[in-house]
Enzyme design. Sequence first.
Site, PDB file in Angstrom:
ATOM      1  N   GLU A  49     -14.741   9.094 -36.283  1.00 13.47           N
ATOM      2  CA  GLU A  49     -13.183   8.318 -37.185  1.00 13.47           C
ATOM      3  C   GLU A  49     -12.762   7.201 -36.177  1.00 13.47           C
ATOM      4  OE1 GLU A  49     -10.738  11.558 -37.712  1.00 13.47           O
ATOM      5  OE2 GLU A  49     -12.307  12.832 -38.470  1.00 13.47           O
ATOM      6  N   ASP A  60       0.518  12.041 -35.905  1.00 12.80           N
ATOM      7  CA  ASP A  60      -0.035  12.171 -34.525  1.00 12.80           C
ATOM      8  C   ASP A  60       0.916  12.700 -33.340  1.00 12.80           C
ATOM      9  OD1 ASP A  60      -2.291  10.791 -35.484  1.00 12.80           O
ATOM     10  OD2 ASP A  60      -1.575   8.732 -35.298  1.00 12.80           O
TER      11      ASP A  60
END
Length: 264
Positions: A49, A60
């Site tokens: 990814e 995140d």
Amino acid sequence: MSAVATTFRRAKAEHRAALVGYLPAGFPSVPGAIAAATAMVEAGADIVEIGLPYSDPLMDGPVIQEAATRALADGTRVADVLRTVAAVAGAGVPTLVMTYWNPVDHYGVAAFARDLAGAGGSGLITPDLTPEEAGPWLEAAAEHGLDPVFLVAPSSSPERIKLITSACGGFVYAASLMGTTGTRDAVSGQADGLVRRVREATSLPVAVGLGVRDRSQATQVAGFADGVIVGSAFVRRLLDAPDEAAGIAAVRKLAADLAGGVRA
């Protein structure tokens, strides 16, 4: 069958889980990110990814946020992400982009699908895009042979899981816990149950992400999931390294260790 699906099928035939590694484009530099991701592949990662750095990353944690902030400060753009995808896909593994939806929408959905496929990309992981709002992307992905990957969470109801998985291609991304990305001292106790619930709704492979940091945790997740997704642990190696070469070497070492873990 897509390249992603073929890779999961091959791993299953080998009686192991697939190792899915994540790194953001542009960090520690565009060439450095390419070298690190390629090292990851050479050490045993099955799927990669590539993160598209974004200024407002809701999912995140601090490690990936710091790397993305540095990448953006250095001028990383979508073109650099696509360049990274092309290089990593050229190393011989399915390569997906993981991104929040706004950059894709701004770029143009049809154009992004066209250019991602043109770079050799295999699909797109969209943590903040819901199936209800994904019509244009699903159409563009189908036109260009890309796998649309959506996330399920421990809080997802059976009805929600059925809806989300019905829109997925390639695999289902199972977030092992509620919260942001980042390594954890232990794998979430909710992960195993989430995988079982997802398998009741779909025959697609299920890969577990959020929290895996070392070989023992990778082995644990590989015991109940089709794929093990590792991101922050790789990014941490690059952040902590004294220079780019040392960071790439550390990524290679971790990938080899994790690859051994998913095969244990």
